[in-house]
Scaffold this active site. Structure first.
Site, PDB file in Angstrom:
ATOM      1  N   ARG A  42     -56.231  -2.785   3.824  1.00  0.00           N
ATOM      2  CA  ARG A  42     -55.050  -3.477   3.275  1.00  0.00           C
ATOM      3  C   ARG A  42     -53.848  -2.546   3.121  1.00  0.00           C
ATOM      4  O   ARG A  42     -53.067  -2.667   2.175  1.00  0.00           O
ATOM      5  CB  ARG A  42     -55.348  -4.137   1.920  1.00  0.00           C
ATOM      6  CG  ARG A  42     -56.386  -5.188   1.930  1.00  0.00           C
ATOM      7  CD  ARG A  42     -56.048  -6.369   2.843  1.00  0.00           C
ATOM      8  NE  ARG A  42     -57.226  -7.161   2.986  1.00  0.00           N
ATOM      9  CZ  ARG A  42     -58.172  -6.895   3.893  1.00  0.00           C
ATOM     10  NH1 ARG A  42     -58.009  -5.913   4.762  1.00  0.00           N
ATOM     11  NH2 ARG A  42     -59.248  -7.620   3.965  1.00  0.00           N
ATOM     12  N   GLU A  77     -52.500  -6.350  -4.575  1.00  0.00           N
ATOM     13  CA  GLU A  77     -52.354  -6.403  -3.117  1.00  0.00           C
ATOM     14  C   GLU A  77     -50.932  -6.812  -2.689  1.00  0.00           C
ATOM     15  O   GLU A  77     -50.397  -6.250  -1.736  1.00  0.00           O
ATOM     16  CB  GLU A  77     -53.389  -7.382  -2.547  1.00  0.00           C
ATOM     17  CG  GLU A  77     -53.404  -7.394  -1.039  1.00  0.00           C
ATOM     18  CD  GLU A  77     -54.397  -8.404  -0.475  1.00  0.00           C
ATOM     19  OE1 GLU A  77     -55.600  -8.254  -0.720  1.00  0.00           O
ATOM     20  OE2 GLU A  77     -53.943  -9.339   0.203  1.00  0.00           O
ATOM     21  N   SER A 102     -55.477 -13.036  -2.508  1.00  0.00           N
ATOM     22  CA  SER A 102     -56.135 -12.112  -3.445  1.00  0.00           C
ATOM     23  C   SER A 102     -55.065 -11.301  -4.148  1.00  0.00           C
ATOM     24  O   SER A 102     -54.222 -10.696  -3.488  1.00  0.00           O
ATOM     25  CB  SER A 102     -57.059 -11.158  -2.696  1.00  0.00           C
ATOM     26  OG  SER A 102     -58.024 -11.886  -1.992  1.00  0.00           O
TER      27      SER A 102
HETATM   28  C1  LIG Z   1     -53.786 -18.449   0.244  1.00  0.00           C
HETATM   29  C2  LIG Z   1     -53.654 -17.053   0.778  1.00  0.00           C
HETATM   30  C3  LIG Z   1     -54.723 -16.433   1.394  1.00  0.00           C
HETATM   31  C4  LIG Z   1     -54.600 -15.128   1.907  1.00  0.00           C
HETATM   32  N1  LIG Z   1     -55.679 -14.541   2.514  1.00  0.00           N
HETATM   33  C5  LIG Z   1     -55.580 -13.299   3.028  1.00  0.00           C
HETATM   34  C6  LIG Z   1     -56.697 -12.700   3.681  1.00  0.00           C
HETATM   35  O1  LIG Z   1     -57.768 -13.276   3.805  1.00  0.00           O
HETATM   36  N2  LIG Z   1     -56.548 -11.443   4.176  1.00  0.00           N
HETATM   37  C7  LIG Z   1     -55.366 -10.765   4.081  1.00  0.00           C
HETATM   38  O2  LIG Z   1     -55.307  -9.626   4.559  1.00  0.00           O
HETATM   39  N3  LIG Z   1     -54.296 -11.318   3.469  1.00  0.00           N
HETATM   40  C8  LIG Z   1     -54.369 -12.561   2.956  1.00  0.00           C
HETATM   41  N4  LIG Z   1     -53.292 -13.123   2.323  1.00  0.00           N
HETATM   42  C9  LIG Z   1     -52.048 -12.367   2.181  1.00  0.00           C
HETATM   43  C10 LIG Z   1     -50.976 -12.697   3.247  1.00  0.00           C
HETATM   44  O3  LIG Z   1     -51.193 -13.932   3.837  1.00  0.00           O
HETATM   45  C11 LIG Z   1     -50.925 -11.639   4.346  1.00  0.00           C
HETATM   46  O4  LIG Z   1     -50.683 -10.374   3.786  1.00  0.00           O
HETATM   47  C12 LIG Z   1     -49.812 -11.934   5.364  1.00  0.00           C
HETATM   48  O5  LIG Z   1     -49.907 -11.032   6.428  1.00  0.00           O
HETATM   49  C13 LIG Z   1     -48.416 -11.881   4.771  1.00  0.00           C
HETATM   50  O6  LIG Z   1     -47.533 -12.408   5.742  1.00  0.00           O
HETATM   51  P1  LIG Z   1     -46.103 -12.955   5.322  1.00  0.00           P
HETATM   52  O7  LIG Z   1     -45.361 -13.233   6.565  1.00  0.00           O
HETATM   53  O8  LIG Z   1     -46.223 -14.059   4.369  1.00  0.00           O
HETATM   54  O9  LIG Z   1     -45.498 -11.659   4.626  1.00  0.00           O
HETATM   55  P2  LIG Z   1     -44.461 -11.606   3.408  1.00  0.00           P
HETATM   56  O10 LIG Z   1     -45.160 -11.986   2.157  1.00  0.00           O
HETATM   57  O11 LIG Z   1     -43.221 -12.333   3.737  1.00  0.00           O
HETATM   58  O12 LIG Z   1     -44.159 -10.048   3.380  1.00  0.00           O
HETATM   59  C14 LIG Z   1     -45.161  -9.118   3.010  1.00  0.00           C
HETATM   60  C15 LIG Z   1     -44.621  -7.693   3.221  1.00  0.00           C
HETATM   61  O13 LIG Z   1     -44.416  -7.479   4.612  1.00  0.00           O
HETATM   62  C16 LIG Z   1     -43.041  -7.144   4.866  1.00  0.00           C
HETATM   63  N5  LIG Z   1     -42.715  -7.777   6.152  1.00  0.00           N
HETATM   64  C17 LIG Z   1     -42.693  -9.098   6.431  1.00  0.00           C
HETATM   65  N6  LIG Z   1     -42.372  -9.306   7.727  1.00  0.00           N
HETATM   66  C18 LIG Z   1     -42.195  -8.066   8.261  1.00  0.00           C
HETATM   67  C19 LIG Z   1     -41.827  -7.591   9.563  1.00  0.00           C
HETATM   68  N7  LIG Z   1     -41.586  -8.420  10.581  1.00  0.00           N
HETATM   69  N8  LIG Z   1     -41.701  -6.239   9.738  1.00  0.00           N
HETATM   70  C20 LIG Z   1     -41.943  -5.372   8.745  1.00  0.00           C
HETATM   71  N9  LIG Z   1     -42.274  -5.767   7.491  1.00  0.00           N
HETATM   72  C21 LIG Z   1     -42.403  -7.089   7.260  1.00  0.00           C
HETATM   73  C22 LIG Z   1     -42.275  -7.699   3.695  1.00  0.00           C
HETATM   74  O14 LIG Z   1     -41.054  -7.003   3.502  1.00  0.00           O
HETATM   75  C23 LIG Z   1     -43.251  -7.461   2.566  1.00  0.00           C
HETATM   76  O15 LIG Z   1     -43.195  -6.116   2.152  1.00  0.00           O
HETATM   77  C24 LIG Z   1     -53.379 -14.429   1.786  1.00  0.00           C
HETATM   78  C25 LIG Z   1     -52.289 -15.056   1.157  1.00  0.00           C
HETATM   79  C26 LIG Z   1     -52.416 -16.355   0.659  1.00  0.00           C
HETATM   80  C27 LIG Z   1     -51.243 -17.016  -0.001  1.00  0.00           C
END
Ligand SMILES: Cc1cc2nc3c(=O)[nH]c(=O)nc-3n(C[C@H](O)[C@H](O)[C@H](O)COP(=O)(O)OP(=O)(O)OC[C@H]3O[C@@H](n4cnc5c(N)ncnc54)[C@H](O)[C@@H]3O)c2cc1C
Length: 370
Positions: free
Chosen positions: A169, A362, A246
């Site tokens: 992570r 996380e 999480s």
């Molecule tokens: C219901 C639920 C279940 C989940 N299950 C899991 C799981 O099983 N495993 C897991 O690993 N995660 C899980 N997550 C967490 C999340 O989905 C992941 O971390 C996902 O990759 C985040 O993507 P996002 O586009 O929403 O990122 P955001 O929340 O928009 O951003 C997260 C971070 O990434 C940065 N970021 C976003 N886009 C970019 C880019 N293009 N370049 C550089 N930095 C960037 C942002 O600035 C921020 O720091 C879960 C979340 C939820 C709500």
């Protein structure tokens, strides 16, 4: 060029899965890769504070909002190229694609390697940031590299996966290397069958032994069903999915610390991924202590055993522990970021007092501290 969509003053709660977060001074959505690069360079050139947002599924944004420019990454495009020998495929996707849409497309194309990551919300570009993982697979196992707009140089460059410092992570990007993931490239296996099932609960749901393979569509279906049973897929009908997934990572402790845990505490020894190597002339022999292996503990177990059960909430708070899973903090309606942080702090304090383990959040915090 189409104009960049701009939403000044919109509450960021509308763009996060936890539905908390105050307004952004400026929020822009460049539609194409060219516009994204150009917009970012312009914003960086002003010296203004900036924040990248994908699907907002791994952030906790403060109630004061963000006094700067939020750049939402919404670029689209998936390209699947099967090798001439028909055994592998190179998959490229632009950063703003939905991660799960990409998994669905690869499963439909009969490609294995990320099927256990079905149902993870968010965008493709954020996936390397915390090296997403679930049900026995991790992005890093299949990531070849990324296209990256580097904040330090303003240049678009190609970074190999091994240069990203991927870990559990985490990545160099999460640890502070500033810039924008523009696209990711994956190496997947063709043939229609899943990778070896590597997670006991998934094997049991599929009624196979660990290490067996199943048709890809079956693997995806089973993962989605397991995730739904825990409120871990976004579902408008499930209040337990109004979360950031999480909230804490599983803590990693020393072997001796893990041995002192109660006998029924789940523990996973971490086998070092460092290949054996010959020391360079003059290089110090690593300290003996580093030979002790590390052990991952279950954050959900620690939380439950410290007396915080599913559905737990504090008086007057809109935030609660999910009724399906102690690892997720949910917005039951009208929660503030302060409510979420207060509950998270309590969880941290209880686990620390009971077991001497500090849980690490996380999600990425913006304008919030525990
Ligand atoms: C219901 C639920 C279940 C989940 N299950 C899991 C799981 O099983 N495993 C897991 O690993 N995660 C899980 N997550 C967490 C999340 O989905 C992941 O971390 C996902 O990759 C985040 O993507 P996002 O586009 O929403 O990122 P955001 O929340 O928009 O951003 C997260 C971070 O990434 C940065 N970021 C976003 N886009 C970019 C880019 N293009 N370049 C550089 N930095 C960037 C942002 O600035 C921020 O720091 C879960 C979340 C939820 C709500």
């Amino acid at each position: 060029m189409t104009p960049v969509v701009s939403h000044p003053g919109r509450p960021l709660a509308e763009f996060t899965t936890l539905r908390v977060g105050g307004p952004a001074r400026e929020l822009v959505e460049p539609a194409t890769r060219e516009e994204l690069v150009q917009t970012a360079l312009e914003v960086w050139g002003t010296g203004d504070d900036w924040l990248l947002l994908g699907g907002g599924s791994n952030v906790l944004i403060g109630d004061e909002g963000f006094d700067g420019t939020v750049i939402r990454v919404v670029t689209r495009g998936i390209d699947i190229a099967i090798d001439a020998d028909g055994r592998h495929a190179r998959v490229r996707a632009e950063a703003g694609e939905s991660w799960d849409a990409l998994v669905a497309a690869t499963v439909d194309a009969g490609l294995a390697g990320v099927e256990a990551l079905s149902g993870i919300p968010g965008t493709v570009g954020a996936a390397p940031v915390q090296n997403i993982g679930a049900y026995g697979q991790e992005l890093g196992e299949r990531l070849v590299g990324i296209d990256f707009l580097d904040y330090a140089t303003g240049e678009v460059m190609r970074l190999d996966a091994r240069d990203l410092g991927l870990g559990y992570r985490t990545s160099a990007l999460k640890r502070g290397r500033a810039g924008i993931v523009l696209a990711v490239e994956l190496d997947l296996d063709a043939g229609g069958w899943s990778g070896p099932i590597a997670y006991a609960q998934l094997a049991s749901a599929l009624q196979v032994e660990l290490g067996e393979r199943v048709p890809l569509a079956d693997a995806r279906r089973a993962v989605l069903a397991l995730r739904a049973s825990k409120g871990m897929v976004l579902d408008a009908a499930d209040p337990d999915s109004v979360s950031a997934g999480s909230f804490f990572t599983n803590p990693i402790v020393s072997e001796s610390f893990a041995r002192a845990m109660p006998a029924d505490a789940p523990r996973w020894p971490i086998v070092s991924e460092e290949p054996e190597r010959v020391l360079a002339p003059g290089e110090d022999v690593p300290a003996l202590a580093s030979a002790e292996y590390q052990v991952k503990l279950s954050a959900a177990w620690l939380i439950e055993r410290s007396g915080i059960s599913r559905g737990f909430t504090l008086p007057g708070s809109g935030a609660a522990i999910s009724t399906k899973h102690t690892l997720a903090i949910v917005n039951r309606g009208g929660a503030t970021a302060a409510d979420v942080a207060q509950l998270a702090s309590l969880v941290q304090t209880r686990v620390l007092a009971e077991f001497g383990v500090r849980l690490h959040p996380e999600p990425v915090f913006v304008g919030v501290e525990l």
